[in-house]
Motif scaffolding. Structure first.
Motif, PDB file in Angstrom:
ATOM      1  N   LEU A   1       0.827  -1.208   0.000  1.00 46.22           N
ATOM      2  CA  LEU A   1       0.000   0.000   0.000  1.00 46.22           C
ATOM      3  C   LEU A   1       0.862   1.259   0.000  1.00 46.22           C
ATOM      4  N   VAL A   2       1.981   1.222   0.718  1.00 40.72           N
ATOM      5  CA  VAL A   2       2.891   2.364   0.732  1.00 40.72           C
ATOM      6  C   VAL A   2       3.449   2.598  -0.668  1.00 40.72           C
ATOM      7  N   VAL A   3       3.915   1.531  -1.310  1.00 42.55           N
ATOM      8  CA  VAL A   3       4.470   1.653  -2.664  1.00 42.55           C
ATOM      9  C   VAL A   3       3.399   2.139  -3.637  1.00 42.55           C
ATOM     10  N   ALA A   4       2.183   1.614  -3.509  1.00 43.02           N
ATOM     11  CA  ALA A   4       1.100   2.028  -4.402  1.00 43.02           C
ATOM     12  C   ALA A   4       0.794   3.509  -4.240  1.00 43.02           C
ATOM     13  N   SER A   5       0.836   3.994  -2.997  1.00 48.59           N
ATOM     14  CA  SER A   5       0.542   5.408  -2.770  1.00 48.59           C
ATOM     15  C   SER A   5       1.613   6.312  -3.348  1.00 48.59           C
TER      16      SER A   5
ATOM     17  N   LEU B   1       3.609   5.307  -6.160  1.00 49.21           N
ATOM     18  CA  LEU B   1       3.634   5.132  -7.614  1.00 49.21           C
ATOM     19  C   LEU B   1       2.387   5.661  -8.297  1.00 49.21           C
ATOM     20  N   VAL B   2       1.259   5.647  -7.576  1.00 52.13           N
ATOM     21  CA  VAL B   2      -0.009   6.110  -8.156  1.00 52.13           C
ATOM     22  C   VAL B   2      -0.526   7.266  -7.304  1.00 52.13           C
ATOM     23  N   PRO B   3       0.074   8.419  -7.452  1.00 51.02           N
ATOM     24  CA  PRO B   3      -0.261   9.550  -6.558  1.00 51.02           C
ATOM     25  C   PRO B   3      -1.544  10.271  -6.946  1.00 51.02           C
ATOM     26  N   VAL B   4      -2.637   9.519  -7.147  1.00 52.14           N
ATOM     27  CA  VAL B   4      -3.925  10.158  -7.415  1.00 52.14           C
ATOM     28  C   VAL B   4      -4.338  10.987  -6.204  1.00 52.14           C
ATOM     29  N   ILE B   5      -4.124  10.399  -5.037  1.00 59.78           N
ATOM     30  CA  ILE B   5      -4.335  11.105  -3.774  1.00 59.78           C
ATOM     31  C   ILE B   5      -2.982  11.158  -3.083  1.00 59.78           C
ATOM     32  N   PRO B   6      -2.525  12.328  -2.667  1.00 59.61           N
ATOM     33  CA  PRO B   6      -1.215  12.406  -2.010  1.00 59.61           C
ATOM     34  C   PRO B   6      -1.115  11.406  -0.866  1.00 59.61           C
ATOM     35  N   GLY B   7      -0.028  10.637  -0.851  1.00 63.21           N
ATOM     36  CA  GLY B   7       0.120   9.613   0.175  1.00 63.21           C
ATOM     37  C   GLY B   7       1.476   9.670   0.826  1.00 63.21           C
ATOM     38  N   HIS B   8       2.052   8.507   1.039  1.00 65.65           N
ATOM     39  CA  HIS B   8       3.346   8.384   1.693  1.00 65.65           C
ATOM     40  C   HIS B   8       4.414   9.175   0.934  1.00 65.65           C
ATOM     41  N   ARG B   9       5.297   9.849   1.655  1.00 66.86           N
ATOM     42  CA  ARG B   9       6.371  10.599   1.006  1.00 66.86           C
ATOM     43  C   ARG B   9       7.300   9.656   0.264  1.00 66.86           C
TER      44      ARG B   9
END
Length: 339
Positions: A52-56, A58-66
């Motif tokens: 989930l961290v990697v997905a957030s 690689l796919v920054p549709v919604i800002p996620g993990h730095r």
């Protein structure tokens, strides 16, 4: 496992929606869920949290993990440590439970019980239920009994009952409270099934308390004589109507419960009682039908062996050398109870 994975997924979604980019926001909840679970579940939770961290990133549709290297390294190290911590926690809890030597048709496990020790013997007999959970500070909670009913007397059904007991076996849990939890578990698993069981608690000082739910009486040894403990009996778990019904209250009252009319005690009518003696033993429900000479031999076997593991092993012997009948629990609580 499903709850841990769902919690990890929900945490990731919440962090993404809230635009939280700090590593601690993404790995704190998965870490807590993983450490509190079994090592295999912890490893799966950590791996899924990493995905989930990697997905957030690689796919920054919604800002996620730095995505900076330090943030990713911090999360990687944290998630890698979770299974190791879960393994260390489980190892610490089970290190005090050891397997005693014995024949192949019976397994005897020894565990501390206050200042003394206890032994639980299991041998795979039909309907057998047996679990012993060491508590923080040296106490012990143990479950000994048998189940009846086609839906309950299966490997999965018996395992579910034992896992429910282990999950709720906490230092503050009383035998009556655990009986109530198991009563509900039996109803959920198999409405037509019953659990005849005795729940034994030993605190850190060696004081023993027990609750009987449709099972045979406990045996106590004072000096070299064994006798019945006389612990009041309640109905088998799952055998009465749900809480709040007058029928259940009446059944509990007939079993010696202190429940008020129109209400039901949490343990299905079982009343916990203190048990004293230099040795306390509980045998399988099959011995409820034992009478005369055979019952005398059971009493003699409890007092005969100095080692609780040996005494527990003796109690599983079948009549005339037949198939062993378990489980059997033998507790030597130590100096306080012997006095």
């Amino acid at each position: 496992m499903r709850a841990a994975l769902a919690g990890t997924t929900g945490n990731a979604v919440l962090m993404g929606v809230a635009e939280v980019g700090t590593p601690i926001g993404w790995v704190l909840l998965p870490g807590l869920l993983g450490v509190s679970a079994r090592p295999r579940v912890a490893a799966l939770v950590s791996a899924w949290a990493g995905v989930l961290v990697v997905a957030s990133v690689l796919v920054p549709v919604i800002p996620g993990h730095r995505s900076d290297p330090q943030a990713l390294l911090a999360s990687t190290l944290s998630l890698t440590a979770v299974p190791l911590l879960a393994w260390a926690r489980r190892r610490t809890r089970t290190a005090s439970v050891t397997r005693a030597a014995g024949p192949t048709d019976v397994a005897v496990f020894t565990v501390p019980a206050g200042p003394g020790s206890a032994a639980l013997a299991v041998c795979g007999s039909p309907g057998e239920i047996g679990a012993a959970v060491p508590l923080r500070g040296g106490g012990l909670l143990a479950l000994v009994g048998t189940v009846t009913g086609a839906a309950l007397d299966t490997p999965a059904g018996r395992r579910a009952i034992e896992q429910t007991f282990r999950r709720h076996a906490r230092p503050a849990a009383s035998p009556q409270r655990l009986a109530g939890v198991l009563d509900q578990a039996v109803r959920d698993l198999a409405p037509a099934g019953h659990l005849r069981a005795t729940i034994v608690r030993v605190d850190r000082s060696g004081a023993v308390e027990a609750a009987r739910c449709g099972s045979p009486d406990l045996i106590t040894v004072a000096a070299d004589r064994a006798a019945l403990a006389g612990v009041p009996a309640g109905p088998a778990l799952g055998s009465t109507r749900p809480a709040g019904s007058t029928a259940r209250a009446g059944s509990a009252a007939r079993a010696g419960s202190t429940a008020r009319p129109g209400s039901a005690s949490p343990g299905g009518g079982a009343t916990p009682s203190p048990v004293t003696g230099r040795r306390v033993a509980v045998v399988a429900a099959a011995f409820a039908d034992a009478h005369g000479e055979r019952w005398v031999r059971v009493l003699d076997q409890v007092a005969a062996d100095d080692d609780p593991a040996g005494a527990a092993r003796r109690l599983t012997r079948g009549p005339r050398g037949g198939r062993r009948t378990g489980p059997a629990l033998v507790v030597d609580p130590g100096p306080p109870s012997r006095a």
